[in-house]
Design an enzyme around this catalytic site. Structure first.
Site, PDB file in Angstrom:
ATOM      1  N   ASP A 172       0.823  -1.214   0.000  1.00 43.98           N
ATOM      2  CA  ASP A 172       0.000   0.000   0.000  1.00 43.98           C
ATOM      3  C   ASP A 172       0.855   1.262   0.000  1.00 43.98           C
ATOM      4  O   ASP A 172       0.634   2.190  -0.787  1.00 43.98           O
ATOM      5  CB  ASP A 172      -0.908   0.020   1.234  1.00 43.98           C
ATOM      6  CG  ASP A 172      -2.197  -0.750   1.037  1.00 43.98           C
ATOM      7  OD1 ASP A 172      -2.541  -1.073  -0.111  1.00 43.98           O
ATOM      8  OD2 ASP A 172      -2.872  -1.032   2.049  1.00 43.98           O
ATOM      9  N   MET A 173       1.818   1.303   0.914  1.00 43.73           N
ATOM     10  CA  MET A 173       2.622   2.516   1.053  1.00 43.73           C
ATOM     11  C   MET A 173       3.455   2.771  -0.197  1.00 43.73           C
ATOM     12  O   MET A 173       3.551   3.906  -0.684  1.00 43.73           O
ATOM     13  CB  MET A 173       3.527   2.406   2.274  1.00 43.73           C
ATOM     14  CG  MET A 173       2.790   2.269   3.597  1.00 43.73           C
ATOM     15  SD  MET A 173       1.754   3.704   3.987  1.00 43.73           S
ATOM     16  CE  MET A 173       3.010   4.942   4.286  1.00 43.73           C
TER      17      MET A 173
END
Length: 406
Positions: A172-173
């Site tokens: 995600d990051m």
């Protein structure tokens, strides 16, 4: 007069439909750089708001960590007035950021092809699990699943451990940061040519890019990487070793540092041992190297070894837990932890934007918004007349947080 980096995107309007982690991270970073990020969420809120524990006054800390420097408007896209209102806003926007499954925005009449007719300069960024095309286009995916199918989990842990995931949502990051970079590049192209574009950013590609050296090594030699715990598979010593009171990470694989480490440990002859004479030999004989160094390092504390090693330029650091991190003088100096106030959760602390100098990092304009906290404010700014605002609120097409005065 120099412009602070946190004002770099001043005047840029972003409509952020994204939810949970990847897209909201991108929107937050654009907000950190000065963009007016309008979080468009359903009346029940971004589904990421339900992630927890932990909770702070009933609000998800995980969700808040992805959503500072945004305003929220709650719009019901299932009501006909919802998409109509979005189209009006998109005509004035610079960026649309969305993370629905491929095709959802098109079915709502809010896809790139529809919106670019209203605004040819629009940069439209779609964030998805596997991309807008291809055999896995319609598969759902979240961070843990992507860590699995991208090969990332197969490389994490020690030789005898089961597959493990990175605890922080790494896919995600990484996707959020890559989406931010893609949008910044597209805005530069837009400013030069006058034309926007559709960006396809996905977690799958991002997780593979995160494994740059490991995947490149496999493609070169065809050998799957072994799970080596804290050790770098391409250098040694470059891993964590037990000390008298904990663990210390040591990176002494350059030959000068390797010799300095052996001398510091009281055994300079170890550097000439045929098992350890070169980096390649040390990698091949890692278990024997671990045994030799662990026995010697167990005689002193991590702090004592760190002081001695740093004195002779050996790169090292203790394995810090979050208590140690929070007490770190470097963390305090860098100013990367920021404090902000929210409407419902009170004061929250989280890592801020690590852009530029300390003053730039500390810039926070807004805490994470409550659902629909700025609905009426955003409608006013969009030029929606008062009677139409009243009708939108009455119909439920738009929801305003009840304890915020319109």
């Amino acid at each position: 007069m120099a412009v602070n980096i946190n004002d770099a995107l001043a005047g840029v309007m972003v409509l952020d439909f994204s939810q949970v982690g990847a897209g909201p991270t991108c929107g937050m970073l654009l907000g950190d750089l000065g963009a007016d990020v309008i979080k468009i969420e359903p009346p029940a809120g971004d589904i990421g708001r339900k992630l927890g524990p932990p909770w702070q006054h009933g609000e998800s800390v995980v969700s808040m960590s992805f959503n500072r420097n945004k305003r929220s408007i709650a719009i019901d896209l299932k009501k006909p007035q919802g998409p109509q209102l979005v189209r009006r806003m998109a005509a004035r926007a610079d960026v649309v950021l969305e993370s629905f499954r491929p095709g959802v925005m098109d079915r709502l009449g809010l896809g790139y092809e529809a919106l670019r007719l209203l605004n040819p300069r629009l940069v439209f960024c779609s964030v998805s699990a596997y991309g807008q095309t291809g055999p896995w286009r319609d598969k759902p995916g979240v961070d843990g699943i992507i860590q699995a199918v991208s090969g990332l989990m197969s490389n994490i842990g020690s030789e005898d451990s089961p597959p493990m995931k990175v605890l922080t949502p790494a896919a995600d990051m990484t996707t959020g940061f890559l989406a931010m970079g893609a949008i910044l590049a597209a805005l530069r192209v837009r400013d030069a040519t006058g034309a926007g574009q559709h960006l396809d950013v996905n977690l799958y590609n991002s997780a593979i890019m995160l494994q740059q050296s490991a995947v490149a090594s496999y493609l070169s030699c065809g050998e799957k990487p072994a799970r080596t715990g804290t050790a770098a598979p391409y250098s040694a010593p470059n891993e964590a070793y037990p000390t008298r009171d904990g663990w210390i990470m040591i990176a002494a694989y350059h030959e000068d540092r390797w010799k300095a480490l052996c001398a510091l440990l009281g055994d300079p002859a170890l550097a000439g041992d045929e098992r350890f004479a070169t980096n390649a030999q040390r990698v091949a004989n890692r278990k024997a190297l671990m045994s030799e160094l662990s026995r010697r390092l167990a005689t002193h504390t991590s702090a004592e070894w760190q002081e001695r090693m740093e004195a002779v330029d050996i790169i090292c650091g203790p394995i810090a837990d979050y208590d140690m991190l929070a007490a770190s003088p470097q963390l305090a100096h860098n100013g990367v932890i920021v404090e902000m106030r929210t409407a419902d959760a009170g004061v929250v602390r989280m890592p801020g934007a690590a852009f530029g100098d300390r003053d730039a990092q500390a810039r926070v304009r807004r805490g994470p918004p409550a659902i629909g906290e700025h609905s009426v404010e955003i409608l006013h700014a969009a030029g929606v007349p008062e009677d139409e605002i009243a009708a939108l609120l009455a119909s439920g097409a738009v929801v305003q947080k009840k304890d915020v005065q319109p």
